[in-house]
Design a protein around this motif. Structure first.
Motif, PDB file in Angstrom:
ATOM      1  N   HIS A 167       0.830  -1.201   0.000  1.00  0.00           N
ATOM      2  CA  HIS A 167       0.000   0.000   0.000  1.00  0.00           C
ATOM      3  C   HIS A 167       0.865   1.252   0.000  1.00  0.00           C
ATOM      4  N   ASP A 168       1.905   1.254   0.832  1.00  0.00           N
ATOM      5  CA  ASP A 168       2.716   2.464   0.999  1.00  0.00           C
ATOM      6  C   ASP A 168       3.576   2.779  -0.213  1.00  0.00           C
ATOM      7  N   ILE A 169       4.011   1.761  -0.963  1.00  0.00           N
ATOM      8  CA  ILE A 169       4.925   2.054  -2.070  1.00  0.00           C
ATOM      9  C   ILE A 169       4.328   1.788  -3.450  1.00  0.00           C
ATOM     10  N   ARG A 170       3.070   1.370  -3.483  1.00  0.00           N
ATOM     11  CA  ARG A 170       2.398   1.209  -4.771  1.00  0.00           C
ATOM     12  C   ARG A 170       1.017   1.863  -4.771  1.00  0.00           C
ATOM     13  N   LEU A 171       0.121   1.412  -3.951  1.00  0.00           N
ATOM     14  CA  LEU A 171      -1.260   1.866  -4.061  1.00  0.00           C
ATOM     15  C   LEU A 171      -1.420   3.334  -3.671  1.00  0.00           C
ATOM     16  N   GLU A 172      -0.812   3.749  -2.567  1.00  0.00           N
ATOM     17  CA  GLU A 172      -0.962   5.138  -2.140  1.00  0.00           C
ATOM     18  C   GLU A 172      -0.260   6.119  -3.083  1.00  0.00           C
ATOM     19  N   PRO A 173       1.028   5.918  -3.411  1.00  0.00           N
ATOM     20  CA  PRO A 173       1.692   6.916  -4.263  1.00  0.00           C
ATOM     21  C   PRO A 173       1.196   6.922  -5.706  1.00  0.00           C
ATOM     22  N   TYR A 174       0.624   5.825  -6.157  1.00  0.00           N
ATOM     23  CA  TYR A 174       0.143   5.778  -7.539  1.00  0.00           C
ATOM     24  C   TYR A 174      -1.351   6.130  -7.607  1.00  0.00           C
ATOM     25  N   LEU A 175      -2.194   5.330  -6.971  1.00  0.00           N
ATOM     26  CA  LEU A 175      -3.632   5.502  -7.155  1.00  0.00           C
ATOM     27  C   LEU A 175      -4.217   6.573  -6.239  1.00  0.00           C
ATOM     28  N   THR A 176      -3.898   6.512  -4.948  1.00  0.00           N
ATOM     29  CA  THR A 176      -4.442   7.535  -4.053  1.00  0.00           C
ATOM     30  C   THR A 176      -3.985   8.927  -4.468  1.00  0.00           C
ATOM     31  N   GLN A 177      -2.700   9.078  -4.779  1.00  0.00           N
ATOM     32  CA  GLN A 177      -2.177  10.387  -5.160  1.00  0.00           C
ATOM     33  C   GLN A 177      -2.818  10.883  -6.449  1.00  0.00           C
ATOM     34  N   SER A 178      -3.054  10.002  -7.402  1.00  0.00           N
ATOM     35  CA  SER A 178      -3.727  10.423  -8.643  1.00  0.00           C
ATOM     36  C   SER A 178      -5.154  10.868  -8.360  1.00  0.00           C
ATOM     37  N   GLY A 179      -5.803  10.208  -7.390  1.00  0.00           N
ATOM     38  CA  GLY A 179      -7.133  10.642  -6.987  1.00  0.00           C
ATOM     39  C   GLY A 179      -7.126  12.029  -6.363  1.00  0.00           C
ATOM     40  N   ARG A 180      -6.055  12.351  -5.637  1.00  0.00           N
ATOM     41  CA  ARG A 180      -5.940  13.702  -5.082  1.00  0.00           C
ATOM     42  C   ARG A 180      -5.800  14.741  -6.203  1.00  0.00           C
ATOM     43  N   ALA A 181      -5.055  14.363  -7.249  1.00  0.00           N
ATOM     44  CA  ALA A 181      -4.857  15.293  -8.367  1.00  0.00           C
ATOM     45  C   ALA A 181      -6.114  15.431  -9.215  1.00  0.00           C
ATOM     46  N   HIS A 182      -6.980  14.420  -9.181  1.00  0.00           N
ATOM     47  CA  HIS A 182      -8.224  14.425  -9.957  1.00  0.00           C
ATOM     48  C   HIS A 182      -9.354  14.054  -8.998  1.00  0.00           C
ATOM     49  N   PRO A 183      -9.851  14.998  -8.221  1.00  0.00           N
ATOM     50  CA  PRO A 183     -10.824  14.675  -7.173  1.00  0.00           C
ATOM     51  C   PRO A 183     -12.072  13.956  -7.682  1.00  0.00           C
ATOM     52  N   ASP A 184     -12.484  14.229  -8.914  1.00  0.00           N
ATOM     53  CA  ASP A 184     -13.671  13.545  -9.438  1.00  0.00           C
ATOM     54  C   ASP A 184     -13.423  12.063  -9.676  1.00  0.00           C
ATOM     55  N   LEU A 185     -12.141  11.651  -9.682  1.00  0.00           N
ATOM     56  CA  LEU A 185     -11.797  10.240  -9.873  1.00  0.00           C
ATOM     57  C   LEU A 185     -11.386   9.554  -8.574  1.00  0.00           C
ATOM     58  N   ALA A 186     -11.412  10.273  -7.464  1.00  0.00           N
ATOM     59  CA  ALA A 186     -10.922   9.705  -6.210  1.00  0.00           C
ATOM     60  C   ALA A 186     -11.704   8.453  -5.815  1.00  0.00           C
ATOM     61  N   GLY A 187     -13.004   8.475  -6.010  1.00  0.00           N
ATOM     62  CA  GLY A 187     -13.803   7.305  -5.669  1.00  0.00           C
ATOM     63  C   GLY A 187     -13.462   6.116  -6.533  1.00  0.00           C
TER      64      GLY A 187
END
Length: 334
Positions: free
Chosen positions: A158-178
């Protein structure tokens, strides 16, 4: 130029019983963002030593536990049992410092696949060979579910793949966070096999006997769809880096699909393919708007292309890898 390796690495080699006496010369090697990597010239011959970093070399604040190095060593052992020679030989591991030693493979005989792609040497047959090696590892480990206990790395992944890749991209594109969170949950829920977590051309050597996989720091008992999608994502992105080889790179993508999917034995292949196809646009977006953007996507026009295709496929997911590559191809040939 040879120099004296760091004292911590030499001490780790001593604890591995690979070094006795005087300090040998060595040379720092170019690597990724997550480790110090050295060639060290022992009296018995050169070895490659890798020490995990607690803070990765990126502009964002990206921390990762150094014990991931222990699971990388375990992944190497398991992968080599499934596909002999698919990783460098593991020579030793020092869990206290997150350091491992492996056979040194010279670049003239084991060039990086990424370098070959950059130079226009694009071979779909090699892409297929990499996919066949990967699916053999996945299938062999899926048949040994007891291995899961050796890879309690959900938090690390989670810390080195899911969070920096998917969670962070969701922060950059809030409409895609879900949507990103749903992909994270699906990936975490589908635990089928031993996953490398960083299968990309920068971590695959083109050896005389076939592909050799490096850098399994993200090793995880989880969803093998992540590995295939992660690698195929890089083949799509490299169409923007080496546009003269676009067609050959797309052929590599299709060769990987054709080589991998018929060997999926642990679940219905269509279910596997759908998860890989759903992950791919998220990974595309992550390589421009996550914590580790690829270094060769440098223009606003190319970033716009990546975002356009990724957003389209995230908002209207495709269940087939052929649909993903078709959407990408349609955009980049305009």
């Amino acid at each position: 130029m040879s120099t004296t390796p760091p004292a911590g690495i030499l001490a780790a080699l001593e604890r591995m019983h690979l070094l006795h006496g005087a300090s040998p010369p060595g040379e720092p090697l170019a690597g990724g963002v997550s480790s110090d990597i050295w060639r060290i010239d022992l009296p018995s011959g050169p070895v490659c030593v890798k020490r995990a970093l607690a803070k990765l070399r990126v502009s964002a604040d990206w921390q990762a536990p150094v014990e991931r190095n222990l699971y990388e060593a375990r992944w190497m052992q398991v992968a080599n049992q499934a596909v002999p020679g698919v990783t460098p030989a593991l020579l030793g591991q020092d869990a206290a410092t997150g350091t491992l030693a492996m056979a040194y493979l010279p670049a003239d005989r084991y060039p990086l696949w990424k370098g070959k792609l950059r130079d226009g040497q694009v071979d779909p047959a090699f892409a297929a060979a990499a996919a066949r090696a990967l699916v053999r590892i996945h299938a062999a480990t899926a048949a040994q579910p007891s291995l899961a206990a050796d890879f309690p790395t959900d938090r690390i992944f989670h810390d080195i793949r899911l969070e920096p890749y998917l969670t962070q991209s969701g922060r950059a594109h809030p409409d895609l966070a879900g949507r990103m969170q749903a992909l994270i949950e699906t990936t975490q829920r589908n635990k089928h096999a031993l996953v490398h977590g960083d299968i990309s051309p920068k971590n695959i050597l083109s050896g005389p006997d076939g592909p050799v996989f490096l850098d399994a720091e993200c090793a995880w008992w989880g969803d093998p769809a992540f590995d295939l999608a992660f690698c195929q994502n890089h083949l799509l992105l490299k169409c923007l880096w080496v546009p003269s080889k676009r067609d050959a790179l797309l052929a590599c993508f299709r060769a990987m699909t054709a080589a991998y999917l018929p060997q999926v034995s642990w679940e219905p292949p269509a279910a596997f393919e759908a998860r890989a196809a759903h992950l791919l646009p998220a990974l595309l977006l992550a390589r421009v708007d996550g914590k580790s953007p690829v270094e060769y996507i440098t223009t606003d026009a190319d970033r716009h292309t990546v975002r356009k295709v990724a957003r389209r496929l995230l908002l209207a997911p495709a269940d087939g890898l052929a649909d993903v590559v078709r959407a990408w191809e349609e955009e980049i040939v305009r």
